[in-house]
Every structure is written in C-alpha cells, then in structure tokens.
Design a protein around this motif. Structure first.
Motif: not given
Length: 200
Positions: A75-94, A128-133
């Motif tokens: 998040l300290l160097i993100t260019t996605t406003g945290g959106v990519g990091e949220i999705s990456n965390f969700i996918l990694g966790a599941v 699919v859900i994470s990317n779509y929404f």
C-alpha cells in the motif's frame, strides 16, 4: 517453557518467521512477468508462495497474516488506490487458509496437496467475483470497458463481455498461478521446514 523475559520461544519464532515470509512475499510481488495467453496488463507472480509455506509450517492463520502484511506493505507504493491490494489479499487468503487448515488436521503430503488444490480452486472461483466487483470497476476509471474487453478479444475473438472474459481467462489463470506456488512449495518445503521451525 517460557524464557526469562516471560515470552514463549515458540511465539517469538512464529512472529519472526511470519515477518520474514511477509518480506519475501512483498519482494516476490515485484518479480512478475507477462504470459502470452493473457492481456498485457495481467502478470504472473508467485507472491503467495511464502504465505503457503507459512500456512503449512504454522497453520492457516499464519498464511493469512503473510498475505495481509505483504499487501499492507505494498500500500505504501500502490498505484491502484488499495483496490489491487484488497483483491490480492482476498485471493491469497482463500488460497492459503484451506491449504493450511486441511494440512494441519493431518500432516501428510496427500493432505497438503488436497488442501492446496482446494485452495487453488477457491481462489480461481473467487477471482471472478473479486475482479468483476472490485478490480475492474477501478480499471474502468483509467481505461474504457470496451478497450479492456478488446484486449481479451485480441487473444480469443469469441469472448463477449467482462464476465465471460473473467471466466475464460482469469479463472484458469488464477488456478494455474496457485498451482505453480503449490509445485514450488512441494519442492522446497521439506528442505526449509526444519529451519523455519528451529529444528536441527
């Protein structure tokens, strides 16, 4: 037995290894590369590998923490406003939680593989859900949806609409990405597990 400072050596090792794996995962996020069967803006990385190793070594929660910490650092160097990091965390966790949970109940290679396979399937479905929404609504602020879909259609002209693109491309890509980490983990885990757990 607790040491003189009142801290459990096990807890200290848990925290140390979790921090180390999180740092490695953060670094691996930058070692990404394009693949020929995906649009250019999607790249492959194996940053879930340290989280998977953590889930095998210290349980599913450790794996989830590694996913969380690496994304908080990113998040300290993100260019996605945290959106990519949220999705990456969700996918990694599941991905890593089922793998670690199933392996923890009975620590055999068969259970480790079954858990990892289940995690990779869950991650692919949730992608699919994470990317779509989450992810692609953000991308549309930068690039029109028609252009995004067009990049998929340049590879397979028959796909129509974002949802179909995600099912045809992103879902199998995410599954393959997970199984790549599984393959590497199975190759190296036996060698590094004693080091992580402090065994000779």
């Amino acid at each position: 037995m607790d040491n003189a400072s009142g801290q459990s050596p096990v807890n200290i090792r848990y925290l140390t290894v979790t921090a180390m794996l999180s740092a490695v995962a953060f670094i691996l996020m930058f070692l990404d590369f394009s693949v020929p069967f995906m649009p250019a803006f999607i790249e492959m990385d194996i940053s879930e590998l340290p989280a998977l190793i953590g889930a095998f070594s210290f349980g599913p929660v450790c794996g989830v923490i590694v996913c969380l910490v690496k994304n908080l650092m990113h998040l300290l160097i993100t260019t996605t406003g945290g959106v990519g990091e949220i999705s990456n965390f969700i996918l990694g966790a599941v991905f890593v939680f089922p793998a670690g949970w199933i392996y923890k109940r009975k620590k055999t290679r068969k259970r480790a593989f079954f858990g990892s396979l289940a995690g990779a399937v869950f991650m692919a479905l949730v992608s699919v859900i994470s990317n779509y929404f989450i992810v692609y609504p953000f991308y549309t602020m930068i690039m029109p949806m028609e252009e995004i879909v067009g990049m998929y259609q340049a590879i397979v002209p028959g796909v129509n609409g974002l949802l179909e693109c995600l099912i045809v491309f992103n879902m199998p890509f995410t599954f393959f990405k997970g199984m790549l980490s599984v393959g590497i983990a199975f190759f190296i885990y036996k060698h590094i597990s004693p080091v992580l757990k402090g065994r000779s």
